[in-house]
Scaffold this motif. Structure first.
Motif, mmCIF file in Angstrom:
data_model
loop_
_atom_site.group_PDB
_atom_site.id
_atom_site.type_symbol
_atom_site.label_atom_id
_atom_site.label_comp_id
_atom_site.label_asym_id
_atom_site.label_seq_id
_atom_site.Cartn_x
_atom_site.Cartn_y
_atom_site.Cartn_z
ATOM 1 N N ILE A 96 0.840 -1.204 0.000
ATOM 2 C CA ILE A 96 0.000 0.000 0.000
ATOM 3 C C ILE A 96 0.877 1.256 0.000
ATOM 4 O O ILE A 96 1.791 1.406 0.812
ATOM 5 C CB ILE A 96 -0.930 0.010 1.235
ATOM 6 N N GLY A 97 0.589 2.181 -0.934
ATOM 7 C CA GLY A 97 1.320 3.439 -1.008
ATOM 8 C C GLY A 97 2.665 3.353 -1.701
ATOM 9 O O GLY A 97 3.387 4.360 -1.787
ATOM 10 N N GLU A 98 3.009 2.179 -2.223
ATOM 11 C CA GLU A 98 4.292 2.004 -2.921
ATOM 12 C C GLU A 98 4.060 1.986 -4.432
ATOM 13 O O GLU A 98 3.035 1.497 -4.905
ATOM 14 C CB GLU A 98 4.958 0.697 -2.496
ATOM 15 N N ASP A 99 5.014 2.505 -5.202
ATOM 16 C CA ASP A 99 4.876 2.449 -6.653
ATOM 17 C C ASP A 99 5.183 1.039 -7.152
ATOM 18 O O ASP A 99 5.906 0.268 -6.515
ATOM 19 C CB ASP A 99 5.786 3.466 -7.334
ATOM 20 N N GLN A 100 4.619 0.692 -8.296
ATOM 21 C CA GLN A 100 4.700 -0.662 -8.819
ATOM 22 C C GLN A 100 6.142 -1.094 -9.080
ATOM 23 O O GLN A 100 6.500 -2.254 -8.856
ATOM 24 C CB GLN A 100 3.885 -0.788 -10.112
ATOM 25 N N ASP A 160 19.722 -3.282 3.764
ATOM 26 C CA ASP A 160 20.581 -2.906 2.646
ATOM 27 C C ASP A 160 19.989 -3.089 1.253
ATOM 28 O O ASP A 160 20.534 -2.544 0.285
ATOM 29 C CB ASP A 160 21.894 -3.709 2.702
ATOM 30 N N ILE A 161 18.898 -3.853 1.130
ATOM 31 C CA ILE A 161 18.412 -4.195 -0.215
ATOM 32 C C ILE A 161 17.015 -3.663 -0.511
ATOM 33 O O ILE A 161 16.803 -2.993 -1.526
ATOM 34 C CB ILE A 161 18.448 -5.720 -0.437
ATOM 35 N N LYS A 162 16.060 -3.931 0.346
ATOM 36 C CA LYS A 162 14.674 -3.550 0.029
ATOM 37 C C LYS A 162 14.517 -2.037 0.017
ATOM 38 O O LYS A 162 15.220 -1.290 0.715
ATOM 39 C CB LYS A 162 13.705 -4.229 1.002
ATOM 40 N N LEU A 163 13.554 -1.555 -0.785
ATOM 41 C CA LEU A 163 13.303 -0.128 -0.939
ATOM 42 C C LEU A 163 11.994 0.323 -0.293
ATOM 43 O O LEU A 163 11.843 1.491 0.047
ATOM 44 C CB LEU A 163 13.279 0.244 -2.435
ATOM 45 N N MET A 164 11.047 -0.572 -0.168
ATOM 46 C CA MET A 164 9.750 -0.218 0.423
ATOM 47 C C MET A 164 9.908 0.206 1.876
ATOM 48 O O MET A 164 10.872 -0.159 2.547
ATOM 49 C CB MET A 164 8.788 -1.405 0.324
ATOM 50 N N LYS A 165 8.929 0.954 2.363
ATOM 51 C CA LYS A 165 8.962 1.409 3.759
ATOM 52 C C LYS A 165 8.811 0.240 4.730
ATOM 53 O O LYS A 165 9.471 0.195 5.765
ATOM 54 C CB LYS A 165 7.862 2.448 3.997
ATOM 55 N N SER A 166 7.936 -0.673 4.396
ATOM 56 C CA SER A 166 7.708 -1.828 5.269
ATOM 57 C C SER A 166 8.838 -2.846 5.139
ATOM 58 O O SER A 166 9.432 -2.991 4.068
ATOM 59 C CB SER A 166 6.385 -2.504 4.909
ATOM 60 N N GLU A 167 9.110 -3.534 6.237
ATOM 61 C CA GLU A 167 10.140 -4.562 6.212
ATOM 62 C C GLU A 167 9.538 -5.922 5.867
ATOM 63 O O GLU A 167 8.370 -6.198 6.149
ATOM 64 C CB GLU A 167 10.848 -4.636 7.567
ATOM 65 N N PHE A 168 10.347 -6.763 5.243
ATOM 66 C CA PHE A 168 9.932 -8.134 4.951
ATOM 67 C C PHE A 168 10.024 -8.953 6.232
ATOM 68 O O PHE A 168 11.072 -8.979 6.895
ATOM 69 C CB PHE A 168 10.844 -8.749 3.885
#
Length: 252
Positions: A96-100, A160-168
Motif C-alpha cells: 500500500i502506497g508504494e509504486d509498482q 541494505d536491499i529492500k526499498l519499500m517502507k515496510s520490512e519483509f
C-alpha cells in the motif's frame, strides 16, 4: 498396492468392467502416492490398461510383471523427506502506497535472496506461490536450518536491499515424514498430509518464527531456541524458534 495385486491375481482381464475396475484402482494409487498421470513409473501399466480397453487379449503374466516392476520402482521413490513452508507476513499491506516498480524490484530481490539460501542448503524441489514457498529437503535438520537462515538473513536484506517502507517478515513451518516423491512431478502437484501439515504450521506461526510439531523437534540435532507454545495444529503440540533470539525484530 495390495488391491492392485489382488485384482491381477483374480484373472479377470479383457472385459470392459475389468478395465474400469483396474483403471480406478490405478488412478487412486497414483493420487495417493502423488504420481503424475503420465509418470514414467506407471506408463507401462497404463499402456497395458489401454490395451485391455481396446479388447486386446490380456497377457496375465506380462501384466503381473509390470505390476512387479512398478512396485520395485515405487519402493525406491518412498523416503523420509522434510518440507519447509515460508510465507511473507502482511504482503498485501506492505504494498500500500508504494509504486509498482519498487514493489516489483523488492519482491524480485526477495525471491533471489530466498533462492540463494535454498540452493546453499541443498533444496530438492521448491514450489513458489506469489508470496511464499514450499520446499523439500532430504532431512529435517536442513529444512529447519533453511528457515532460520531466511529469518536471520532478513535483517541485512531489510537494511541494505529492500526499498519499500515496510520490512519483509516471514512465517515458517516445517514437517517431515515418509513421502512418495516422483522426480518428474513438480512439488506443487504432489499431495500428501506431511506437506499439508508443514503449510498449516506456517499459517499458525508467529512472524519471524519457525514452527514445528513436538515430534519433529525431538529428532533435531540442534534444538536450541525451540520453545513449547500453547498452540495445537493438526493434533500436534507446536514448538517454535524465534528470530528474536538472534536479534532479528520479530514484529508483532
Amino acid at each position: 498396492m495390495d488391491a492392485l495385486t489382488y485384482v491381477a491375481l483374480g484373472g479377470l482381464f479383457g472385459a470392459r468392467a475389468d478395465y474400469l475396475k483396474l483403471k480406478r484402482t490405478v488412478e487412486s494409487w497414483q493420487q495417493e502416492m502423488g504420481l503424475a498421470k503420465d509418470s514414467a513409473v506407471t506408463s507401462s501399466l497404463n499402456a497395458k490398461l489401454e490395451a485391455l480397453k481396446e479388447g486386446t487379449k490380456g497377457d496375465r503374466e506380462e501384466l503381473l510383471r509390470i505390476f512387479a516392476e512398478t512396485k520395485r520402482k515405487l519402493s525406491g521413490m518412498g523416503r523420509e523427506l522434510a518440507f519447509l513452508s515460508i510465507d511473507i507476513v502482511d504482503s498485501t499491506k506492505m504494498k500500500i502506497g508504494e509504486d509498482q516498480e519498487t514493489i516489483e524490484y523488492d519482491f524480485k530481490q526477495y525471491k533471489t535472496f530466498v533462492d540463494d539460501i535454498l540452493k546453499a542448503n541443498g533444496v530438492i524441489k521448491v514450489a513458489w506461490t506469489p508470496d511464499g514457498i514450499m520446499a523439500c529437503f532430504s532431512n529435517i535438520d536442513t529444512a529447519v536450518k533453511t528457515g532460520k537462515d531466511v529469518i536471520r538473513g532478513l535483517k541485512q536484506f531489510n537494511r541494505d536491499i529492500k526499498l519499500m517502507k515496510s520490512e519483509f517478515r516471514v512465517r515458517c513451518g516445517v514437517n517431515s515424514g515418509y513421502v512418495y516423491m516422483d522426480d518428474e512431478v513438480p512439488l506443487e502437484e504432489v499431495s500428501d498430509r506431511v506437506i499439508d501439515i508443514a503449510g498449516h504450521m506456517q499459517k499458525h506461526a508467529e512472524p519471524m518464527t519457525v514452527s514445528v510439531a513436538k515430534t519433529v523437534v525431538e529428532p533435531l540435532t540442534d534444538r536450541e531456541g525451540f520453545q513449547e507454545t500453547p498452540k495445537i495444529v493438526d493434533g500436534y503440540q507446536v514448538y517454535a524458534w524465534s528470530g528474536e533470539a538472534t536479534g532479528v525484530d520479530a514484529g508483532s
